[in-house]
Enzyme design. Structure first.
Site, mmCIF file in Angstrom:
data_model
loop_
_atom_site.group_PDB
_atom_site.id
_atom_site.type_symbol
_atom_site.label_atom_id
_atom_site.label_comp_id
_atom_site.label_asym_id
_atom_site.label_seq_id
_atom_site.Cartn_x
_atom_site.Cartn_y
_atom_site.Cartn_z
ATOM 1 N N ARG A 15 39.055 63.534 46.317
ATOM 2 C CA ARG A 15 39.729 63.208 45.064
ATOM 3 C C ARG A 15 40.543 64.424 44.656
ATOM 4 O O ARG A 15 40.455 65.478 45.265
ATOM 5 C CB ARG A 15 38.750 62.772 43.964
ATOM 6 C CG ARG A 15 37.354 63.273 43.972
ATOM 7 C CD ARG A 15 37.177 64.742 43.663
ATOM 8 N NE ARG A 15 37.916 65.149 42.474
ATOM 9 C CZ ARG A 15 38.356 66.369 42.278
ATOM 10 N NH1 ARG A 15 38.182 67.308 43.181
ATOM 11 N NH2 ARG A 15 39.007 66.688 41.177
ATOM 12 N N ARG A 65 44.367 54.164 45.407
ATOM 13 C CA ARG A 65 44.278 54.698 44.040
ATOM 14 C C ARG A 65 45.700 54.741 43.474
ATOM 15 O O ARG A 65 46.560 55.455 44.009
ATOM 16 C CB ARG A 65 43.641 56.089 44.005
ATOM 17 C CG ARG A 65 42.181 56.104 44.453
ATOM 18 C CD ARG A 65 41.461 57.356 44.009
ATOM 19 N NE ARG A 65 41.222 57.345 42.567
ATOM 20 C CZ ARG A 65 40.706 58.398 41.910
ATOM 21 N NH1 ARG A 65 40.407 59.507 42.541
ATOM 22 N NH2 ARG A 65 40.504 58.302 40.613
ATOM 23 N N ASP A 79 47.687 64.252 37.674
ATOM 24 C CA ASP A 79 47.822 63.275 38.742
ATOM 25 C C ASP A 79 49.210 62.648 38.783
ATOM 26 O O ASP A 79 49.637 62.162 39.823
ATOM 27 C CB ASP A 79 46.760 62.187 38.583
ATOM 28 C CG ASP A 79 45.386 62.685 38.986
ATOM 29 O OD1 ASP A 79 44.964 62.384 40.117
ATOM 30 O OD2 ASP A 79 44.742 63.391 38.196
ATOM 31 N N ASN A 88 46.259 62.705 33.477
ATOM 32 C CA ASN A 88 45.201 63.493 34.098
ATOM 33 C C ASN A 88 43.872 62.804 33.789
ATOM 34 O O ASN A 88 43.828 61.767 33.130
ATOM 35 C CB ASN A 88 45.228 64.932 33.577
ATOM 36 C CG ASN A 88 44.366 65.861 34.419
ATOM 37 O OD1 ASN A 88 44.479 65.879 35.641
ATOM 38 N ND2 ASN A 88 43.503 66.623 33.786
ATOM 39 N N LYS A 89 42.795 63.390 34.274
ATOM 40 C CA LYS A 89 41.481 62.780 34.123
ATOM 41 C C LYS A 89 41.198 62.398 32.680
ATOM 42 O O LYS A 89 41.548 63.120 31.757
ATOM 43 C CB LYS A 89 40.412 63.747 34.631
ATOM 44 C CG LYS A 89 39.017 63.161 34.721
ATOM 45 C CD LYS A 89 38.972 61.922 35.599
ATOM 46 C CE LYS A 89 39.524 62.160 36.990
ATOM 47 N NZ LYS A 89 39.631 60.936 37.786
#
EC number: 5.3.1.23
Length: 362
Positions: A60, A103, A251, A261-262
């Site tokens: 990841r 993804r 990302d 992002n996360k």
């Protein structure tokens, strides 16, 4: 797919921490689901298995996903039985489409696959077998380039880090999320290498706990002063003056500077703005998606409910409870102090500056 257990996969200074290694037609991925208690390498030889490894988060982090996908594309190309170049390219496109679906948010995934397909099309005048051989070298080039990119990013970004510095980071944007060295953690590593006194606050990053399991593991192995906190402690620590800056990875970054992002990154950015703390994003230019005008157009991956209701086999929530599990959120550009890339740093007029960094290299 085979499993290998490694006693140690890192060396001091972060130069030895790698999520991927390739030799003899086999891609090995360090199974990040097992860290920090086990270091297990899984062997991959098939593009479908690589796609599954990406989807299930064996690997990841946007840059690392892109690197893995490039090798998956090579495996798919290697196994295509076609004599005509046109037939090969059509079937290779189908391989890349399969990998791209694993993804959706991390743009580095599609970037790497587009690069592999573009490389194949640009060599369409060659015999199919020669194209296959060349694609293997292109996948290797993508992996090797990534660490160089991260080190350049670190050199630029460390200039923004005060001395001393107490840095909050969210999720894992380190060597494990890249081809090596890291984006956000690469900036931290570069600041330490420059002699700055750096202490890191790593939040746990629910629900997959990348901060607790991965960032803390990486930085501890490097001997960097690291303290683990729960996600909901950041505001308190900021209010007490215990955080000097925030640095995260990304990302996907839209043309206007909005950052995906996360999940939880947006919350941290809002808190940082409230407490007048700089909020930095470190990402390669391959993460910048100029085709998207703003962050509302970034696709947000929705993941399995079990990641919320369970930790491993331990159930935390009632049966049949409703669950929402977006993997990412979008931080508006107005909350981002600077975006650090390998080509330089963007501040202020993001639509103009990001385009310059992508198109002109600085």
């Amino acid at each position: 797919m085979q499993t290998n257990i490694s006693n140690r996969c890192a060396t001091a200074g972060g130069t030895g921490i790698k999520p991927l290694r390739y030799a003899g037609g086999v891609l090995q991925m360090l199974d990040q689901r097992k860290l920090p208690t086990e270091e297990i390498w899984l062997d991959y030889r098939d593009y479908r298995e690589v796609a599954e490894g990406i989807q299930t988060m064996v690997v990841r982090g946007a840059p690392a996903i892109g690197c893995a996908a490039a090798f998956g594309a090579w495996f798919g190309a290697r196994d295509i039985e076609a004599e005509e170049t046109g037939d090969f390219l059509d079937r290779f496109a189908a391989v890349c489409d399969h990998l791209a679906a694993s993804r959706p948010t991390a743009v580095n995934l599609s970037w790497a696959l587009q690069r592999m397909q573009g490389f194949a099309r640009n060599h369409a005048d060659r015999p199919v077998e020669q194209i296959k051989i060349a694609l293997e070298y292109e996948a290797l080039a993508i992996l090797e380039e990534d660490e160089r990119i991260n080190r350049a990013m670190g050199r630029h970004g460390q200039e923004l880090i005060p001395d001393p510095a107490r840095i909050l980071t969210h999720c894992n944007a380190g060597a494990l999320a890249t081809g090596g060295y890291g984006t956000a953690l690469g900036v931290i590593r570069a600041a330490v290498a420059a002699g700055k006194q750096v202490a890191v606050l790593a939040d746990e990053t629910r629900p997959f706990l990348q901060g607790a399991r991965l960032t803390a593991w990486e930085l501890q192995r490097d001997g960097i002063d690291t303290t683990l906190i729960c996600d909901n402690m950041a505001g308190y620590l900021m209010s007490r003056g215990l955080i000097d800056c925030v640095i995260v990875g990304a990302d996907r970054i839209a043309a206007n500077g909005d950052v995906a992002n996360k999940i939880g990154t947006y919350t941290v950015a809002v808190l940082a703005r409230e407490h007048r703390i700089p909020f930095y994003v470190a990402a390669p230019v391959s993460t910048i998606d100029l085709s998207l005008a703003d962050g509302s157009l970034i696709p947000i991956e929705q993941r399995d409910r079990r990641e919320i209701t369970h930790i491993g086999d331990i159930q935390l929530a009632p049966d049949n409870i409703g669950v929402v599990n977006p993997a990412f959120d979008v931080t508006p550009a107005r909350l981002v102090t600077a975006i650090i890339t390998e080509h330089g740093i963007a501040t202020g007029n993001y639509p103009v500056r990001l385009a310059e960094l992508v198109n002109c290299g600085g």
